[in-house]
Every structure is written in C-alpha cells, then in structure tokens.
Design an enzyme around this catalytic site. Sequence first.
Site, PDB file in Angstrom:
ATOM      1  N   GLY A 231      40.151  26.468  38.186  1.00  0.00           N
ATOM      2  CA  GLY A 231      41.315  26.809  37.384  1.00  0.00           C
ATOM      3  C   GLY A 231      41.776  25.678  36.493  1.00  0.00           C
ATOM      4  O   GLY A 231      42.398  25.916  35.452  1.00  0.00           O
TER       5      GLY A 231
ATOM      6  N   ALA B 265      42.185  25.629  41.950  1.00  0.00           N
ATOM      7  CA  ALA B 265      43.277  26.445  42.494  1.00  0.00           C
ATOM      8  C   ALA B 265      43.485  26.077  43.958  1.00  0.00           C
ATOM      9  O   ALA B 265      42.632  25.472  44.592  1.00  0.00           O
ATOM     10  CB  ALA B 265      42.941  27.925  42.357  1.00  0.00           C
TER      11      ALA B 265
ATOM     12  N   GLU C 116      33.290  28.023  41.496  1.00  0.00           N
ATOM     13  CA  GLU C 116      33.673  29.238  42.227  1.00  0.00           C
ATOM     14  C   GLU C 116      32.518  29.910  42.965  1.00  0.00           C
ATOM     15  O   GLU C 116      32.729  30.501  44.036  1.00  0.00           O
ATOM     16  CB  GLU C 116      34.324  30.245  41.269  1.00  0.00           C
ATOM     17  CG  GLU C 116      35.743  29.899  40.859  1.00  0.00           C
ATOM     18  CD  GLU C 116      35.809  28.943  39.676  1.00  0.00           C
ATOM     19  OE1 GLU C 116      36.916  28.713  39.154  1.00  0.00           O
ATOM     20  OE2 GLU C 116      34.745  28.418  39.262  1.00  0.00           O
TER      21      GLU C 116
ATOM     22  N   GLU D 221      39.608  25.930  33.492  1.00  0.00           N
ATOM     23  CA  GLU D 221      40.031  27.140  32.783  1.00  0.00           C
ATOM     24  C   GLU D 221      41.340  26.899  32.038  1.00  0.00           C
ATOM     25  O   GLU D 221      41.535  27.408  30.924  1.00  0.00           O
ATOM     26  CB  GLU D 221      40.161  28.296  33.778  1.00  0.00           C
ATOM     27  CG  GLU D 221      38.801  28.776  34.279  1.00  0.00           C
ATOM     28  CD  GLU D 221      38.888  29.815  35.373  1.00  0.00           C
ATOM     29  OE1 GLU D 221      38.359  30.930  35.190  1.00  0.00           O
ATOM     30  OE2 GLU D 221      39.481  29.521  36.441  1.00  0.00           O
TER      31      GLU D 221
END
Length: 258
Positions: free
Chosen positions: A112, A66, A135, A115
């Site tokens: 992300g 991200a 993260e 994900e």
Amino acid sequence: MNFENITIEHNQHIGTVTINRPKKLNALNKATIEELHQAFVDLDQDPEVRVIIVTGAGDRAFVAGADISEFADFSVYQGSQLAAKGQELLFNLIENLSTPVIAAINGFALGGGLELAMACHIRVASDNARMGLPETSLGLIPGYGGTQRLPQLVGKGRALEMILTAGMIGTEQALMWGLINHMVALEQLLPLCEKIATKILNNSPVAAAAAISAVNSGFSDQGYPKEIETFGACFATQDFKEGTQAFLEKRKANFTGN
C-alpha cells in the site's frame, strides 16, 4: 482538526503531510487512511495550498505496507470492501486531486505504500529507498490500484515481474524503469520536492488542475473494479489464510495452490 497518525505543515503555499507511525514503519491502517483522506480533502479545498508533499516520518520508511493484522481474518466481502473503500477514500482521491501531489519516498515503500506513491502525480525517492508489491507472498494481489498504476508507469512486463516475484527494487532501478522521477540523497529529498513544488507554484493552478485531469483521462479505469473483485476473491483461498498467518507468525509460508 487533530490527527493521531499524521501531521500537516504549511509553508509558502505548500502543504506537507507526514505519515507518523514510525514504530509501525508508517504502515497504513484504517484510521490512517481515513485521516489521510480528510487531510487531502482539506488541503485541496484550501486556496492557500497549491502543492502537496506527502512523506513518512523518520528515515526508514515512507509507508512499509498495510497493517496486515487488521484484515487477516476477512471474508471475501470484507476484502472487497477493504479495497473498494481504500481506493475511493485515498488512492483514487489523490490521483484525481486538482492540487498537484508529490511523494517524497524516504525508505521502504511496499504494498500500500508503493500504491500510495504511485497515486501521487510526481515521485521523488531517497537513494536508500526500496520499493515493491509483496502481496502475492501473502496469497493476495495488490488491492489499492497497484495492478493498474504500476503497468502504466513501468510497462506490463516489468510490472508483472515485480508483482509475481513479490520482490523489491532499489532507487536506481526504479529511476531507470520510470517508477520515480528523481533520486537524491536522503537529506536532499524534501528540498528537491520543495524545489519542484516552487516551480509548479509559478504556473496557473487552474491549468495545473486541468492538466492532471487531461492526463488521467488517457487511462481507462475499467481495471480498478476488476482488481477489487479479484482482490476480494483471494480472501476465500487457503493460500491467503496461510500467507497472512505465516507473515504474522514470522515464518515462511507453505502455499498449496488452493
């Protein structure tokens, strides 16, 4: 519709979505998530499109995470909303889409990005790909479904190892663990995805949509609200502030556990 951060191609009932932010290693920002949402909704509603492939521009990254600069100063509420809206707009949308979605993972798939790949129904990776959920190195947890989908794919122990170490794994390990379906050379990545898509096209689209729904129903969704709540709570910690600041300043974080 014209997009700034993605491109869409149509070929023989296959729609290919390419995330096109190569200077940012195709990182997901708010605008890109919103564009991807619209693209997937449009393709799912197009009767001419029966399989979707999603990939990243260039040969370095599928999606390298991200865009951290967008949320480094968020509050708990803003963090929770970031995760909740992202899951609703894109990640849960893809997982429950009636049109089969194949992730063509070309390079880094981190945070992300991984994900996003895990939300897809099938994953194929090039042999130069690297995958991980970093993260915790930012004082966070995965917030786009990573704490739920990763254990479903690789098992609880391996998922916790990946999340707690914030490390990356290569394609061979990802294949052995069941994180991806296939590993190929980079030049064979899209051809193999198209080959799989063509096999899907030979079958009933109604049955394909029903199969996706039936398989997804076997997994409880109670963990996703908990992930959103916990992800948001991280934004109140000193470790989050230190982790994100260290990342933006390109230095090692000094976590205190507060």
